[in-house]
Write an enzyme that holds these catalytic residues in place. Structure first.
Site, PDB file in Angstrom:
ATOM      1  N   HIS A 116      48.469   2.839 -36.270  1.00 27.95           N
ATOM      2  CA  HIS A 116      47.426   2.409 -36.892  1.00 27.95           C
ATOM      3  C   HIS A 116      47.166   3.594 -38.314  1.00 27.95           C
ATOM      4  CE1 HIS A 116      46.507  -1.239 -35.780  1.00 27.95           C
ATOM      5  NE2 HIS A 116      45.219  -0.693 -34.003  1.00 27.95           N
ATOM      6  N   ASP A 232      47.579  -4.043 -24.968  1.00 28.30           N
ATOM      7  CA  ASP A 232      45.895  -4.716 -24.796  1.00 28.30           C
ATOM      8  C   ASP A 232      46.359  -6.326 -25.398  1.00 28.30           C
ATOM      9  OD1 ASP A 232      47.174  -4.613 -27.857  1.00 28.30           O
ATOM     10  OD2 ASP A 232      46.196  -3.547 -27.964  1.00 28.30           O
TER      11      ASP A 232
HETATM   12 ZN   LIG Z   1      46.108  -2.415 -30.162  1.00 25.00          ZN
END
Ligand SMILES: [Zn+2]
Length: 297
Positions: A116, A232
């Site tokens: 990110h 995740d």
């Molecule tokens: Zn993630």
């Protein structure tokens, strides 16, 4: 398989005591790799890169302010945490150089693939974008790169930083809607491919998306793979609502292993990306992926 990890990370990589990111996931994964799979990772220390190296993909103003200890991702000023983040980037750069030189073909950085991170800002627990820095190294060496991301969140930073590089294809498989709320469609002209999955999607969806992405990648013809191996998407992870099981990750890693052997001479840089069940599914997924990629043909 070479691994980049060291004690400095264990001591200093922390966004604060209540933060979901736990550096212990890396230690736990390495233990499982040894104990459950009988493999011996070649663990190497992580180098602190020069600021100029980080500026290959980040603005100098951003790099210098983070290295001073300031970043909205953590409270107060923390120079050691800034150094730990820089070391993740250093590992990505060194991984690319070691793969380019042919020293080693597979490298795992359990705290790597900070997907990110943007050019001039941190986002989503990601500060410096080691995946984009590695991609830049590969491209500068004349290689075409497949960036494959099966973390539960869209790999928006890598996509943004490489979308104008014709030698990089990005393929992100992620839950939607979910942070960072992007990655809803392909932009085939820029070799950007996105596979949004509804909350509750299971391993059949993951496997189908990986197969589809690799079909597209075959036409693109990469020389090397960067894998954001986020855990995740596992059904027990607290930060997303996907329902992948460890066997699903193992299956797609095995498929990717076949692809890399066939098309990329086995070259893969693997980053742990996200994974927030540090005592449970996260290290189990990393170890299973590691073992599938390490398996001798
Ligand atoms: Zn993630």
């Amino acid at each position: 398989v070479r691994v980049y990890f060291d004690d400095f990370m264990l001591e200093h990589y922390s966004f604060g005591p209540d933060h979901p990111t736990k550096v212990e996931r890396a230690e736990n994964a390495l233990r499982l790799i040894r104990e459950r799979y009988g493999l011996e990772p070649d663990v190497q220390p992580m180098r602190i890169p020069d600021p100029g190296e980080l500026c290959e993909m980040h603005t100098s103003g951003y790099v210098l302010s983070v290295l001073d200890g300031e970043c909205p991702e953590w409270p107060g000023s923390d120079v050691d945490m800034a150094t730990a983040c820089a070391k993740i980037a250093g590992a990505g750069i060194d991984a690319a150089e070691a793969i380019i030189s042919g020293e080693v073909d597979k490298i795992f950085s359990p705290m790597g693939c900070k997907h990110h991170a943007h050019r001039d800002r941190a986002s989503g627990f990601c500060v410096f974008n080691d995946a984009a820095l590695a991609a830049k190294k590969f491209v500068d060496a004349g290689m075409k790169v497949l960036y494959l991301d099966w973390d539960a969140h869209h790999g928006d930073g890598v996509e943004a930083l490489t979308r104008d590089m014709p030698e990089v294809m990005t393929a992100s498989i992620h839950q939607s809607p979910l942070f960072p709320w992007t990655g809803l469609e392909h932009d085939a002209e820029r070799h950007v491919f996105n596979y949004p999955l509804a909350p509750g999607s299971d391993g059949t969806h993951l496997r189908r998306a990986v197969t589809e992405a690799l079909d597209t990648a075959t036409k693109f013809g990469p020389d090397v793979i960067i894998l954001a191996a986020g855990a995740d998407g596992h059904t027990s992870d607290p930060l997303a609502q996907l329902r992948f099981e460890t066997e699903d990750f193992e299956a797609v890693a095995t498929e990717l292993r076949g692809f890399s052997d066939e098309h990329c001479e086995g070259r893969i840089y693997i980053g742990g990306a996200g994974g927030y069940d540090a005592e449970g599914s996260t290290p189990r997924v990393y170890a299973a992926v590691y073992a599938a990629l390490d398996e001798k043909p």
